[in-house]
Design an enzyme around this catalytic site. Sequence first.
Site: not given
Ligand code: ZN
Length: 174
Positions: A46, A51, A94-95, A136-137, A140
């Site tokens: 995701g 990001q 998380c990236l 989670h997204e 963000h």
């Molecule tokens: Zn993330």
Amino acid sequence: MAIRDIIIAPDPRLKQISLPVNEVDDALRVLMDDMLETMYDAPGIGLAAIQVGEPKRVIVMDLANEDETPAPRFFVNPEILSVSEDLATYEEGCLSVPEFYEDVERPAHCRIRYLDYNGVEQEEDCDELFATCFQHEMDHLEGVLFIDHLSKLKRSMMLKKLIKAKKLMEKEPA
Ligand code: ZN
């Protein structure tokens, strides 16, 4: 399609609140395609637009297993309409927080609404990994990271390590 740079925490840009998209047009589809390619390259399941430095309410996701056909999903102006009382715990990563994984507890089910890749409004129920990943997204888009759900102590330890890793990366010759 192009691979974009993923912002690594801590970074003030990740704390921004993303703004709603006015229209799902070709320019936005270019961003969504780039986000998908960036996510696949990382690799991750995701990614939120912030990001890659775009404060727009856009999420891409693909929860297919490695041995399955890719199943890319696009969510524009996503909303969580309701959440279940029962909770589920998943080990999240998380990236933007590379190499850290921690258990996070969130509602197990939620009902969501969004515009799809073609700008068509959709509503659906999600559970399991989909529900967790979606929440989670969504975080963000509000400037929240999964590490913000952890204890202060754990979070500050992780942030220190992230800052150290970033400094090391900067020292490396390009
Ligand atoms: Zn993330």
